[in-house]
Design a protein around this motif. Structure first.
Motif, PDB file in Angstrom:
ATOM      1  N   PHE A  92      48.113  47.402  24.482  1.00 56.82           N
ATOM      2  CA  PHE A  92      47.661  47.803  25.807  1.00 56.82           C
ATOM      3  C   PHE A  92      47.556  49.329  25.868  1.00 56.82           C
ATOM      4  O   PHE A  92      48.230  50.032  25.118  1.00 56.82           O
ATOM      5  N   ASN A  98      50.634  39.058  29.290  1.00 57.91           N
ATOM      6  CA  ASN A  98      50.121  39.592  30.547  1.00 57.91           C
ATOM      7  C   ASN A  98      50.862  40.876  30.924  1.00 57.91           C
ATOM      8  O   ASN A  98      52.023  41.070  30.567  1.00 57.91           O
ATOM      9  N   SER A  99      50.182  41.737  31.678  1.00 60.22           N
ATOM     10  CA  SER A  99      50.776  42.999  32.110  1.00 60.22           C
ATOM     11  C   SER A  99      50.659  43.149  33.608  1.00 60.22           C
ATOM     12  O   SER A  99      49.690  42.689  34.216  1.00 60.22           O
ATOM     13  N   ASP A 100      51.657  43.818  34.221  1.00 57.69           N
ATOM     14  CA  ASP A 100      51.490  44.215  35.612  1.00 57.69           C
ATOM     15  C   ASP A 100      51.008  45.666  35.656  1.00 57.69           C
ATOM     16  O   ASP A 100      50.847  46.313  34.613  1.00 57.69           O
ATOM     17  N   GLU A 101      50.742  46.180  36.871  1.00 54.80           N
ATOM     18  CA  GLU A 101      50.262  47.544  37.042  1.00 54.80           C
ATOM     19  C   GLU A 101      51.070  48.213  38.150  1.00 54.80           C
ATOM     20  O   GLU A 101      50.645  48.241  39.309  1.00 54.80           O
ATOM     21  N   ASP A 144      47.014  52.405  35.578  1.00 55.98           N
ATOM     22  CA  ASP A 144      45.945  51.476  35.182  1.00 55.98           C
ATOM     23  C   ASP A 144      46.234  50.993  33.764  1.00 55.98           C
ATOM     24  O   ASP A 144      46.230  51.785  32.814  1.00 55.98           O
ATOM     25  N   VAL A 145      46.516  49.687  33.620  1.00 54.87           N
ATOM     26  CA  VAL A 145      46.810  49.096  32.313  1.00 54.87           C
ATOM     27  C   VAL A 145      45.600  48.302  31.853  1.00 54.87           C
ATOM     28  O   VAL A 145      45.098  47.442  32.579  1.00 54.87           O
ATOM     29  N   THR A 146      45.142  48.584  30.629  1.00 59.11           N
ATOM     30  CA  THR A 146      43.946  47.932  30.088  1.00 59.11           C
ATOM     31  C   THR A 146      44.250  47.327  28.722  1.00 59.11           C
ATOM     32  O   THR A 146      44.835  47.993  27.872  1.00 59.11           O
ATOM     33  N   PRO A 147      43.814  46.059  28.492  1.00 62.08           N
ATOM     34  CA  PRO A 147      43.379  45.096  29.516  1.00 62.08           C
ATOM     35  C   PRO A 147      44.590  44.536  30.247  1.00 62.08           C
ATOM     36  O   PRO A 147      45.726  44.870  29.928  1.00 62.08           O
ATOM     37  N   GLU A 148      44.338  43.674  31.217  1.00 55.59           N
ATOM     38  CA  GLU A 148      45.443  43.086  31.971  1.00 55.59           C
ATOM     39  C   GLU A 148      46.176  42.015  31.173  1.00 55.59           C
ATOM     40  O   GLU A 148      47.350  41.738  31.412  1.00 55.59           O
ATOM     41  N   SER A 149      45.490  41.385  30.220  1.00 53.85           N
ATOM     42  CA  SER A 149      46.116  40.370  29.373  1.00 53.85           C
ATOM     43  C   SER A 149      45.319  40.234  28.087  1.00 53.85           C
ATOM     44  O   SER A 149      44.180  40.716  27.976  1.00 53.85           O
TER      45      SER A 149
END
Length: 219
Positions: free
Chosen positions: A94, A70-73, A78-83
């Motif tokens: 990512f 999983n990623s935070d922002e 803008d992080v793609t995708p979130e997980s």
């Protein structure tokens, strides 16, 4: 080591053989790391991407497939995708973009172990395309002591401040405190300030400022 290993057995008298394949799978996810970042910084336009490859391993450094990352922002990144789930190499990729000038740290978390990995990303302004010179505290008295200042703002196409140098290209008239050899840095806010400008002659005088890299001007 996780993987498939072949062991060959041979009968002692006749020399006949057969091979058995022994498979060892990776254990549970234990650690997440940043494997690759390309590039480390990008221009602010929401299209130039920073690609971040994460890798998840078990306690013996074997890559773990199907681990959830999983990623935070942070900020406005803008992080793609979130997980997503890791591939057979334990990797998940990512991409990060931004339309603002900023330096942020993205935290990636492996879901099973809770382990985290941080990656700093930097988004910089594009080339200077806009320059605006504004006189402050006008008008001033022509007595040689009453001062004016000029704030010169430099921005890119997206109205982001550009860290650059502004030079005085032309200073017409009887002015003190400013001449054609003067320059000032804009800094992170994109604003260069020229102050302490005085005159003993009444009138209106034009000063032209030029951004150093792209040579755009305003008066």
């Amino acid at each position: 080591d996780a993987g498939e290993f072949d062991v060959t057995f041979q009968e002692a008298e006749e020399g006949i053989t057969d091979t058995a394949s022994l498979e060892f799978e990776a254990g549970d996810p234990a650690e997440i790391e940043i494997d690759e970042v390309d590039p480390t910084d990008a221009t602010v336009d929401a299209t130039e991407e920073i690609t971040i490859t994460t890798v998840v391993t078990d306690a013996n450094d074997n890559p773990v497939e199907d681990a959830t990352v999983n990623s935070d922002e942070p900020g406005t990144v803008d992080v793609t995708p979130e997980s997503g789930e890791t591939d057979e190499n334990g990797q998940f990729v990512f991409t990060a973009t931004s339309d603002n000038v900023e330096t942020e740290t993205i935290t990636f978390t492996e879901d099973f172990s809770g382990d985290t990995a941080d990656q700093q990303v930097e988004f910089e302004a594009g080339d200077a395309t806009q320059i605006t010179a504004e006189v402050q505290d006008a008008p001033a008295t022509a007595d040689g002591t009453d001062e004016l200042s000029v704030e010169v703002t430099v921005e890119d196409d997206g109205d982001n401040p550009v860290d650059t140098t502004v030079n005085v290209e032309d200073a017409a008239g009887e002015l003190d405190g400013i001449n054609e050899t003067d320059s000032a840095a804009t800094g992170g806010d994109g604003v260069a300030t020229f102050d302490g400008i005085t005159s003993t002659d009444a009138g209106e005088f034009e000063v032209t400022f030029q951004e150093e890299e792209e040579e755009i001007e305003d008066t």
